[in-house]
Design a protein around this motif. Structure first.
Motif, short mmCIF file in Angstrom:
data_model
loop_
_atom_site.label_atom_id
_atom_site.label_comp_id
_atom_site.label_asym_id
_atom_site.label_seq_id
_atom_site.Cartn_x
_atom_site.Cartn_y
_atom_site.Cartn_z
N MET A 1 2.85 -7.20 -6.11
CA MET A 1 1.25 -7.42 -5.04
C MET A 1 2.20 -8.58 -4.73
O MET A 1 2.23 -9.59 -4.48
N SER A 2 1.80 -8.44 -2.83
CA SER A 2 1.94 -9.61 -1.96
C SER A 2 0.69 -10.70 -2.05
O SER A 2 0.09 -9.89 -2.58
N ALA A 3 1.29 -11.97 -1.22
CA ALA A 3 0.41 -12.58 -1.56
C ALA A 3 -1.10 -12.47 -0.17
O ALA A 3 -1.67 -13.55 -0.24
N SER A 4 -0.40 -11.68 0.91
CA SER A 4 -0.99 -11.67 1.99
C SER A 4 -1.96 -10.33 1.87
O SER A 4 -1.66 -9.56 1.11
N SER A 5 -2.91 -11.24 2.16
CA SER A 5 -4.39 -9.46 1.69
C SER A 5 -4.62 -8.47 2.39
O SER A 5 -5.32 -7.50 2.24
N SER A 6 -3.81 -8.30 3.64
CA SER A 6 -3.45 -7.96 4.69
C SER A 6 -2.67 -6.70 4.22
O SER A 6 -3.12 -5.49 4.83
N GLU A 7 -2.20 -6.61 3.22
CA GLU A 7 -0.94 -5.50 3.10
C GLU A 7 -1.73 -4.87 1.53
O GLU A 7 -2.18 -5.29 1.08
N ARG A 8 -0.93 -3.39 1.69
CA ARG A 8 -1.49 -2.97 0.59
C ARG A 8 -0.59 -3.20 -0.27
O ARG A 8 0.21 -3.54 -0.86
N ALA A 9 -0.93 -3.47 -1.50
CA ALA A 9 -0.46 -3.06 -2.80
C ALA A 9 -0.23 -1.48 -3.62
O ALA A 9 -1.25 -0.88 -3.14
N VAL A 10 0.90 -1.27 -3.45
CA VAL A 10 1.27 0.57 -3.67
C VAL A 10 1.85 0.77 -4.65
O VAL A 10 2.74 -0.31 -5.60
N GLU A 27 -10.15 4.11 5.05
CA GLU A 27 -10.31 3.12 6.13
C GLU A 27 -10.04 1.64 5.34
O GLU A 27 -9.57 0.94 5.73
N LYS A 28 -10.88 2.04 3.71
CA LYS A 28 -11.03 0.77 2.66
C LYS A 28 -8.94 0.72 2.37
O LYS A 28 -8.52 1.59 1.53
N HIS A 29 -8.79 -0.68 1.63
CA HIS A 29 -8.08 -1.22 1.61
C HIS A 29 -8.04 -0.78 -0.02
O HIS A 29 -8.78 -0.69 -0.96
N GLY A 30 -6.73 -0.41 -0.02
CA GLY A 30 -6.36 -0.25 -1.96
C GLY A 30 -6.90 1.60 -2.42
O GLY A 30 -7.21 2.29 -3.26
N GLU A 31 -6.93 2.68 -1.28
CA GLU A 31 -7.28 3.82 -1.20
C GLU A 31 -6.16 4.31 -1.25
O GLU A 31 -4.90 4.61 0.13
N TRP A 32 -5.79 5.28 -2.17
CA TRP A 32 -4.81 6.55 -2.01
C TRP A 32 -4.78 7.76 -1.90
O TRP A 32 -5.97 7.82 -2.75
N GLU A 33 -3.49 8.62 -1.86
CA GLU A 33 -3.82 10.38 -1.92
C GLU A 33 -3.03 10.37 -2.28
O GLU A 33 -1.86 10.36 -2.15
#
Length: 52
Positions: A1-10, A27-33
């Motif tokens: 997980m990245s230290a930056s909160s602006s990037e998505r965890a994959v 639009e929200k951080h952490g939403e995946w399909e």
């Protein structure tokens, strides 16, 4: 997980079908399909667990 909160965890795999065909969704951080099983899901960081 990245230290930056602006990037998505994959996530590497869909939690429902284990497919790797995942794409950012919503639009929200952490939403995946998952395009294999057509489910959408969200991930969030809860916190750290204290070691005993």
């Amino acid at each position: 997980m990245s230290a930056s909160s602006s990037e998505r965890a994959v996530p590497y795999y869909c939690p429902f079908c284990a497919s790797e065909d995942l794409w950012p969704a919503g639009e929200k951080h952490g939403e995946w399909e998952c395009r294999s099983c057509t489910r959408a899901f969200g991930l969030r960081f809860v916190g750290l667990v204290a070691r005993s």
